[in-house]
Structures are given as C-alpha cells and as structure tokens.
Design an enzyme around this catalytic site. Structure first.
Site, PDB file in Angstrom:
ATOM      1  N   HIS A 238      28.963  23.654   1.469  1.00  0.00           N
ATOM      2  CA  HIS A 238      28.087  24.112   2.553  1.00  0.00           C
ATOM      3  C   HIS A 238      28.173  23.171   3.752  1.00  0.00           C
ATOM      4  O   HIS A 238      28.174  23.607   4.904  1.00  0.00           O
ATOM      5  CB  HIS A 238      26.652  24.209   2.056  1.00  0.00           C
ATOM      6  CG  HIS A 238      26.428  25.303   1.063  1.00  0.00           C
ATOM      7  ND1 HIS A 238      26.906  26.592   1.244  1.00  0.00           N
ATOM      8  CD2 HIS A 238      25.779  25.321  -0.132  1.00  0.00           C
ATOM      9  CE1 HIS A 238      26.558  27.336   0.201  1.00  0.00           C
ATOM     10  NE2 HIS A 238      25.871  26.581  -0.636  1.00  0.00           N
TER      11      HIS A 238
ATOM     12  N   ASP B  11      31.946  33.163   4.435  1.00  0.00           N
ATOM     13  CA  ASP B  11      31.934  33.294   2.978  1.00  0.00           C
ATOM     14  C   ASP B  11      32.940  32.337   2.331  1.00  0.00           C
ATOM     15  O   ASP B  11      34.059  32.186   2.841  1.00  0.00           O
ATOM     16  CB  ASP B  11      32.287  34.740   2.605  1.00  0.00           C
ATOM     17  CG  ASP B  11      32.003  35.062   1.148  1.00  0.00           C
ATOM     18  OD1 ASP B  11      31.335  34.257   0.481  1.00  0.00           O
ATOM     19  OD2 ASP B  11      32.457  36.121   0.689  1.00  0.00           O
TER      20      ASP B  11
ATOM     21  N   LEU C 233      27.388  30.315  26.263  1.00  0.00           N
ATOM     22  CA  LEU C 233      27.592  31.005  24.985  1.00  0.00           C
ATOM     23  C   LEU C 233      26.231  31.197  24.341  1.00  0.00           C
ATOM     24  O   LEU C 233      25.398  30.294  24.359  1.00  0.00           O
ATOM     25  CB  LEU C 233      28.482  30.180  24.048  1.00  0.00           C
ATOM     26  CG  LEU C 233      28.581  30.696  22.594  1.00  0.00           C
ATOM     27  CD1 LEU C 233      29.414  31.977  22.529  1.00  0.00           C
ATOM     28  CD2 LEU C 233      29.186  29.630  21.674  1.00  0.00           C
TER      29      LEU C 233
END
Length: 310
Positions: free
Chosen positions: A104, A87, A198
């Site tokens: 972004h 956020d 991962l």
C-alpha cells in the site's frame, strides 16, 4: 472500446502499441471483496508504528511549466479526465515477500508519480479509486492501516500539492471515516479549492451504485418539496446530483485498471458510459511513466463515436 494490453485487433489503431515483457500475475486480486482474510498470517502484519516509510519522492510537484511530451503522445489528443482503479498492492507485496502494508505504501508513491505526470502533460482531472464502500468488509486491522495511510499521505503532501496548483476533492460516504480524517479532508478541500492546474479526486468509501441512489434520493426530495417537477428530471439533473459534481469534467475520457483484472468494480458507473477502457497487467506499484504512456497512446489511437459514425 477495450484495450487489454494483449494482441487484439482494433480497426481504429493508427500504429501498434509497443510491446514489452509483462510480469507474471497471480489470478486472485488483492482487492477481491470476497476474500475476507479469515486469518492473518505474517504477510498481513499491519503495525502502524512500523509504517513510517517516507511517502514522498524527491522534490515537490513542479511549478507550472511547459514540458515536452513523450514522442508517442500528441498534446491536442490528451484526455481531460483520467480515472484509475489502483489494483494489485497486496499481490505486489506478496511477490516480494513483504507485508501487505508495504504494498500500500508503494502504491502511494506510484500515485504521486502519476499526479506529477498529469500536471506536466496537461491532464485536467485525475480520479483515483482508493477505497471502495465494499472494502469495509476487510479485516479491521487492514482498514485501520489504510485509513491511517490516507491521513498521513494527505498531511505529507498537501503543501506540495498547494504549491503545484493541485485541487483536492474527496468523494464517497465520508460518515464512515475516522473523525480526524473527515476533519483533515475538509481542511484540505478548503485550502486547495482555488487551485486549477489539476484536480485530484480521491474516491474513498465510494460506491458507484450508491452514487446513483443518493442522486435519485436528492432529486426525489426536491420533487417532494416542489422545487422541481417530473418533467425537469433528465440526465443533466442527475449529473448535477452525482458526487462528481465537484468537477467541470465529470465524465472520464479514459479509465485505467491495473493488475490484469477486467472489470470496473462498482466505480463511477454512471460516469463511465462512454469512457475508453484500458486494462494493464502491471500491479499498481509497478505502473509508472512508461505504462502511463502506453495507456495514453492507446487512447489517442481510438475514434470516439458516442454512438454515431465517422
């Protein structure tokens, strides 16, 4: 259970987390779903042809190797699954006088650094909230930019992720995504499905409430068809129908939310039942190695009781 990066007493704290000055924050979050951007001033200039910033950082995700942990961390106490609500991209850009699109793009670079740290430190699953189902109410120009950014990031990183042993999974309602992005997601998931270093789970067009609803619908259909009986329905069966059934570790050990907001925003509502929560004041593009160490250190100082006593 909560860690707020503020001076709050915790009975299970072994050593106080280090403190450092925090940047000032704007109260309103850039991801507030009630902010419909009725007009688009220059700071929201989402020109796709201008959004050509290199989304990678120097070098590939490193091949598997033993990496010494920061002094604050203990390997045996590392969480298996970390979830992150990323956020603050918009506020980060506004504070710097940039277009929100630049925020972004900076957020993508912060994510890549976090992925590399997870690989190096032995975290097995990283789930990130990239785009909520409610985010579709944002202006079309912003949504189009975010979809384009996601597609470009996937294309630019998939080879590096494959070499680094990273498996990519995407959860959420993919039917609303552009056709080209749906096709790319299928290809990336297929090409990385055997990687095991991962697992990166990206939540796009995702809603925690809908995740539970679709699981219930699936179970109801199976009951209707006689595949299961009423007595078969339990927590384990519901877990199998949630979108996080793509991983061996569906329940995050640690949830991190950046930007100072203190809520989970309809993210992994079932899965977060016993998750440790950590709220950082840094805006997402500023959340880097030191901040991640702080979050992990806080997590490692806690006693996870799951309703019992120690």
């Amino acid at each position: 259970m909560l860690s707020l990066r503020f001076a709050i007493p915790t009975a299970n704290t072994l050593t106080p987390p280090k403190t450092k000055p925090k940047p000032g924050l704007v109260v309103q979050t850039a991801w507030n779903q009630t902010d419909l951007f009725p007009s688009l001033p220059k700071r929201y200039d989402y020109k796709l042809q201008a959004a050509t910033t290199d989304l990678s950082v120097a070098g590939d995700i490193t091949a598997e190797e033993v990496v010494e942990l920061p002094a604050e961390l203990r390997r045996e106490l590392m969480p298996k699954h970390v979830a992150v609500i990323m956020d603050g991209n918009g506020r980060w850009a506004r504070q710097k006088g940039l277009a929100t699109s630049a925020g972004h793009e900076a957020g993508v670079k912060a994510l890549r650094e976090l992925i590399e740290l997870c690989c190096q430190w032995g975290i097995q699953v990283l789930t990130v909230f990239a785009f909520s189902y409610e985010n579709w109410i944002r202006p079309k120009v912003e949504v189009d930019f975010l979809m384009s950014l996601f597609e470009r990031a996937l294309k630019s990183e998939v080879e590096s992720f494959s070499r680094g042993g990273i498996r990519i999974s995407v959860i959420g309602d993919s039917t609303k995504l552009p056709t080209s992005l749906q096709k790319l997601i299928n290809e990336v998931e297929e090409s990385t499905k055997h990687n095991s270093r991962l697992q990166l789970i990206v939540a796009v067009s995702y809603s925690g409430k809908y995740d539970v609803v679709q699981a219930c619908r699936s179970i109801a259909e199976k009951a209707k068809d006689g595949q299961i009986q009423l007595d078969d329905i339990n927590e384990s069966l519901i877990e199998q129908e949630l979108e996080t059934n793509c991983t061996e570790h569906p329940y995050p050990d640690l949830l991190i939310r950046t930007s100072g907001e203190l809520r989970v925003s309809n993210f992994l509502l079932w899965q977060l039942a016993y998750t440790e929560l950590f709220f950082a004041q840094e805006l997402w593009p500023d959340f880097r190695k030191d901040e991640f160490v702080d979050a992990l250190s806080s997590y490692q100082q806690r006693q996870r009781r799951y309703g019992g006593r120690h």
